[in-house]
Design a protein around this motif. Structure first.
Motif, mmCIF file in Angstrom:
data_model
loop_
_atom_site.group_PDB
_atom_site.id
_atom_site.type_symbol
_atom_site.label_atom_id
_atom_site.label_comp_id
_atom_site.label_asym_id
_atom_site.label_seq_id
_atom_site.Cartn_x
_atom_site.Cartn_y
_atom_site.Cartn_z
ATOM 1 N N ALA A 23 2.887 -1.951 3.865
ATOM 2 C CA ALA A 23 2.666 -0.550 3.483
ATOM 3 C C ALA A 23 3.956 0.240 3.600
ATOM 4 N N LEU B 244 7.823 16.927 4.670
ATOM 5 C CA LEU B 244 8.865 16.803 3.653
ATOM 6 C C LEU B 244 9.631 18.088 3.413
ATOM 7 N N TRP C 57 -1.479 12.290 6.866
ATOM 8 C CA TRP C 57 -0.661 13.209 6.061
ATOM 9 C C TRP C 57 -1.452 14.441 5.677
ATOM 10 N N PHE D 106 0.794 5.704 0.214
ATOM 11 C CA PHE D 106 -0.015 6.809 0.712
ATOM 12 C C PHE D 106 0.610 8.151 0.339
ATOM 13 N N ALA D 107 -0.220 9.172 0.404
ATOM 14 C CA ALA D 107 0.210 10.567 0.307
ATOM 15 C C ALA D 107 1.097 10.795 -0.915
ATOM 16 N N ILE D 108 2.259 11.432 -0.712
ATOM 17 C CA ILE D 108 3.092 11.816 -1.853
ATOM 18 C C ILE D 108 3.558 10.598 -2.644
ATOM 19 N N ASN E 208 1.524 -5.599 8.611
ATOM 20 C CA ASN E 208 0.290 -5.855 9.371
ATOM 21 C C ASN E 208 -0.083 -4.664 10.247
ATOM 22 N N GLN E 209 0.086 -3.464 9.671
ATOM 23 C CA GLN E 209 -0.316 -2.209 10.312
ATOM 24 C C GLN E 209 0.502 -1.868 11.556
ATOM 25 N N THR E 210 1.754 -2.342 11.581
ATOM 26 C CA THR E 210 2.673 -1.986 12.664
ATOM 27 C C THR E 210 4.013 -1.594 12.043
ATOM 28 N N MET F 177 -4.523 1.577 10.311
ATOM 29 C CA MET F 177 -3.311 1.646 11.124
ATOM 30 C C MET F 177 -3.332 2.882 12.032
ATOM 31 N N GLU G 87 -0.292 -7.759 5.372
ATOM 32 C CA GLU G 87 -0.454 -6.421 4.801
ATOM 33 C C GLU G 87 0.866 -5.676 4.880
ATOM 34 N N ILE H 113 5.255 3.966 4.404
ATOM 35 C CA ILE H 113 4.703 5.105 5.149
ATOM 36 C C ILE H 113 5.604 6.329 4.977
ATOM 37 N N PRO H 114 5.198 7.300 4.167
ATOM 38 C CA PRO H 114 5.979 8.537 4.053
ATOM 39 C C PRO H 114 5.964 9.294 5.394
ATOM 40 N N LYS I 18 -5.218 2.069 15.046
ATOM 41 C CA LYS I 18 -4.420 1.222 15.949
ATOM 42 C C LYS I 18 -3.426 2.063 16.738
ATOM 43 N N GLU I 19 -2.742 2.976 16.044
ATOM 44 C CA GLU I 19 -1.748 3.821 16.723
ATOM 45 C C GLU I 19 -2.426 4.742 17.740
ATOM 46 N N THR J 157 -5.135 13.040 4.609
ATOM 47 C CA THR J 157 -5.450 11.649 4.302
ATOM 48 C C THR J 157 -4.848 10.772 5.395
ATOM 49 N N GLU K 19 0.928 9.556 -4.999
ATOM 50 C CA GLU K 19 0.831 10.519 -6.112
ATOM 51 C C GLU K 19 1.963 10.341 -7.106
ATOM 52 N N ALA L 150 5.493 -0.622 7.182
ATOM 53 C CA ALA L 150 4.588 -1.242 8.154
ATOM 54 C C ALA L 150 4.207 -2.639 7.668
ATOM 55 N N TRP M 97 3.729 19.042 0.748
ATOM 56 C CA TRP M 97 3.402 17.896 1.590
ATOM 57 C C TRP M 97 4.025 18.100 2.959
ATOM 58 N N TYR N 245 -3.925 6.443 6.663
ATOM 59 C CA TYR N 245 -3.955 4.973 6.560
ATOM 60 C C TYR N 245 -4.867 4.594 7.724
ATOM 61 N N LYS O 19 -3.310 2.685 20.779
ATOM 62 C CA LYS O 19 -2.137 2.423 21.621
ATOM 63 C C LYS O 19 -1.825 3.631 22.494
ATOM 64 N N LYS P 179 0.835 -1.196 0.000
ATOM 65 C CA LYS P 179 0.000 0.000 0.000
ATOM 66 C C LYS P 179 0.875 1.252 0.000
#
Lengths: 81, 135
Positions: A73, B134, B120, A7-9, A55-57, B55, A71, A75-76, B58-59, B50, A12, A53, B131, B52, B62, A5
């Motif tokens: 991903a 960055l 983000w 995301f973000a920049i 499994n979302q960790t 996740m 899963e 992450i920027p 989840k964060e 935007t 794009e 990440a 962004w 995720y 926590k 997955k």
């Protein structure tokens, strides 16, 4: 092939919310970033600052067997708040 | 019981505050982050957030449970979508027995949200799009 997955920049830059990447075993953050860079060189500069990440960790130096990964991903740098 | 969410609709700050009230708490500190027009000489006219989402939840959970384990209650909600100037982007609230802990934990939580939750911002500035994180 693994679905990763985006995301973000990063999403794009590639024009897609996820990509399919061939990854070596075991799966590591470095391997995901290296495969992404090879497939989509335009993401190089952002990738340097990305986390991975599983499994979302967030992961760091850990290694994963394919059966442990459901899963993936990239992450920027986050910028909520 | 803590409450965390990623919200596509405007934040109802009063309703979120009400979730924190309880007889055992004597201090409630809330932080609301809003869309700012000027950052030094850069003018912003909108921000698109935007996430995720799975996740991020989840964060947030926590973070909330860590503080909740110390006897406080926590509410954290972050917006996604297109926000205009002055719109509320994030709500962080902590209810504790005493104000010292409430202030301390609220500041800890907003800093942690900005550092580790996969959300983000894409800033629409007058000169260009930026962004967050960055540049």
């Amino acid at each position: 092939m693994y679905t990763v997955k985006l995301f973000a920049i990063l999403a794009e830059q590639v024009g897609q919310a996820e990509v399919q990447l061939q990854l070596p075993t075991p799966i590591t953050a470095g391997a995901v970033k290296a495969a992404m860079q090879a497939a989509f060189p335009q993401t190089s500069s952002v990738l340097a600052d990305c986390l991975v990440a599983v499994n979302q960790t967030f992961i760091d130096q850990e290694e994963f067997a394919p059966s442990e990964v459901t899963e993936l991903a990239l992450i920027p740098p986050v910028s909520g708040g | 019981m803590h409450y965390v969410a990623i919200a596509a609709q405007p934040l109802d700050v009063q309703a979120l505050y009400e979730k924190l009230k309880a007889p055992q708490f004597g201090g409630i500190v809330t932080f609301v982050g809003t869309v700012r027009q000027w950052t030094a000489d850069v003018e912003t006219h909108a921000i698109e957030y935007t996430a995720y989402t799975e996740m991020a939840l989840k964060e947030l959970t926590k973070l909330a449970t860590t503080i909740e384990a110390q006897g406080a209650n926590v509410v954290i909600v972050h917006r996604v979508g297109h926000l205009a100037l002055t719109d509320e982007a994030v709500f962080v609230g902590v209810a504790a027995a005493h104000r010292g802990d409430a202030f301390k934990w609220c500041e800890y939580l907003i800093n942690a949200v900005k550092q580790q939750v996969p959300i983000w911002k894409k800033e629409f500035d007058t000169d260009k799009i930026r962004w967050g994180g960055l540049e």
